[in-house]
Scaffold this active site. Structure first.
Site, short mmCIF file in Angstrom:
data_model
loop_
_atom_site.label_atom_id
_atom_site.label_comp_id
_atom_site.label_asym_id
_atom_site.label_seq_id
_atom_site.Cartn_x
_atom_site.Cartn_y
_atom_site.Cartn_z
N ARG A 41 0.76 -1.22 0.00
CA ARG A 41 -0.18 -0.05 -0.28
C ARG A 41 0.80 1.42 0.03
NH1 ARG A 41 -0.91 4.92 2.06
NH2 ARG A 41 -0.27 4.15 4.16
N CYS A 85 8.02 10.10 -0.77
CA CYS A 85 7.44 10.97 0.11
C CYS A 85 6.79 12.06 -1.15
CB CYS A 85 8.55 11.75 0.79
SG CYS A 85 7.78 13.16 1.52
ZN ZN Z 1 3.64 6.53 4.95
#
Ligand code: ZN
Length: 310
Positions: free
Chosen positions: A18, A244
Site C-alpha cells: 500500500r 514522499c
Molecule cells: Zn507513509
C-alpha cells in the site's frame, strides 16, 4: 534479553503493497502485487496493509484495490488491513469481504488534511471515528493513524499536545491501535521518544504503532527511539520502497529488511525470516527495475552464513 525497558518482541506491519507502491511511479499489475504479498507472507509477515480504498483518479496505483483483495490467500493467521480516508472507502473495503481491519487516517493540520483528503483536521478525526464504527458494525476492527504527527509539509511544526489530544479522541472512538506517522520524514529520535511516551501513556493499554519514512536518514534511529519509549508495532516496507509525495526523489518507508536486521541483532524478535526477506528483496528489485533503498541486502547478513563465506 534485549535490555532494560526493551520488549522481547515487536510486531511488524508490512506496508509495501500500500504505502510503498502508492508512492512509486511504476504501476504494478494485480498479479505482481499479489506476488509481493506472497513474498511478505513467505517471510513471515502476519499483518499486511493490502490496499487503500481511495479515489482512483487521485491514486491510480490503488485503483485495483478490489481485485487485489479478491486474490488474497485465504488464511486464518493473517490480518489484512485496508486503508480508508472516508466512509465511502470504508464501505468499499468491507464489501470485499476480505479486509480484517480498517485503517483510518486523521491529519494534524488543516492544510495537510485538506490536501490529502479534503477534510479539516477536526473533520478527519470525525471521519476516522465513523470508519472505526463501520468496521465494528461489520464485525471487524478499526485502527487509526495520525498523519504528519511530527511535522507538516505546509504549516511546519506540529504541537505535541495536538497529537496527544487526537490520539485520545481516536481511542475513545474505539480504535484498537493508534499509529503515529512521520508522513514526510522529518522526525528526530528525541522528538519520537517524547511523543510516543506521551501518547502511550494517554491511550494505555492500547498499543502505539509508528510509521516512519527515511526521507532524511533518521528512519531506523526513530524506530529504535519509538520502541524504547513504548511503541510495540512498527510499519515497514519491503525494500524501503515508496517515497514522499512532498519530496520528489526521496527514499521511502523504513525498509523491512533493515528494521528486522537491527531488531533481531538486538535480540528483539520480529517473527520474520531474514533469508526469505533477502530473496524477496532481489525479486522486488527486478520488478521495480532499480536498486531498492534497503541497505542490509546489499551487504548481507551478519554473522556471515557458511554459504556466503564459501
Ligand atoms: Zn507513509
Amino acid at each position: 534479553m534485549p535490555g532494560a525497558n526493551l520488549p522481547e518482541q515487536i510486531e511488524l506491519v508490512e506496508v509495501a503493497p500500500r504505502d510503498g507502491l502508492q508512492n512509486e511511479a511504476v504501476l504494478l499489475p494485480v498479479a505482481a502485487k499479489l506476488e509481493l504479498i506472497g513474498h511478505a507472507l513467505g517471510a513471515g509477515a502476519r499483518r499486511i496493509e493490502a490496499a487503500s480504498f481511495v479515489n482512483p483518479r487521485a491514486v491510480p496505483q490503488m485503483a485495483d484495490a478490489e481485485a487485489v483483495c479478491a486474490g488474497l490467500p485465504q488464511r486464518g493467521d493473517v490480518t489484512w488491513i485496508g486503508l480508508a480516508l472516508n466512509r465511502r472507502g470504508a464501505e468499499r473495503a468491507l464489501a470485499t469481504g476480505r479486509i480484517d481491519q480498517l485503517g483510518a487516517v486523521a491529519v494534524t493540520s488543516d492544510a495537510f488534511a485538506m490536501a490529502n483528503q479534503g477534510q479539516t483536521s477536526a473533520g478527519s478525526v470525525e471521519e476516522a471515528g465513523a470508519i472505526i464504527a463501520l468496521a465494528k458494525t461489520a464485525g471487524r476492527s478499526g485502527q487509526a493513524t495520525i498523519a504528519a504527527s511530527f511535522g507538516c509539509p505546509f504549516s511546519g511544526e506540529v504541537a505535541e499536545d495536538r497529537v496527544v489530544a487526537m490520539a485520545a479522541r481516536l481511542a475513545a472512538a474505539g480504535a484498537v491501535e493508534i499509529g503515529l506517522a512521520d508522513t514526510i520524514g522529518v522526525a528526530d529520535p528525541a522528538h519520537v521518544a517524547r511523543l510516543v511516551a506521551r501518547v502511550a501513556a494517554e491511550i494505555a493499554p492500547l498499543p502505539v504503532r509508528v510509521h516512519f519514512h527515511n526521507t532524511r536518514g533518521t528512519g531506523l534511529a526513530n524506530v529504535w527511539a519509538a520502541i524504547g519509549a513504548g511503541a510495540r508495532v512498527i510499519d515497514a516496507a519491503l525494500g524501503g520502497i515508496g517515497g514522499c509525495p512532498f519530496a520528489p526523489g526521496a527514499t521511502g518507508n523504513v525498509a523491512t529488511e533493515d528494521v528486522v536486521y537491527m531488531l533481531e541483532r538486538a535480540r528483539i524478535a520480529t517473527g520474520l525470516d531474514f533469508a526469505a526477506l533477502i530473496a524477496a528483496n532481489i525479486w522486488l528489485g527486478e520488478i521495480m527495475g532499480r536498486q531498492l533503498p534497503a541497505m542490509v541486502p546489499r551487504a548481507g547478513p551478519f554473522p556471515p552464513t557458511r554459504a556466503a563465506a564459501a
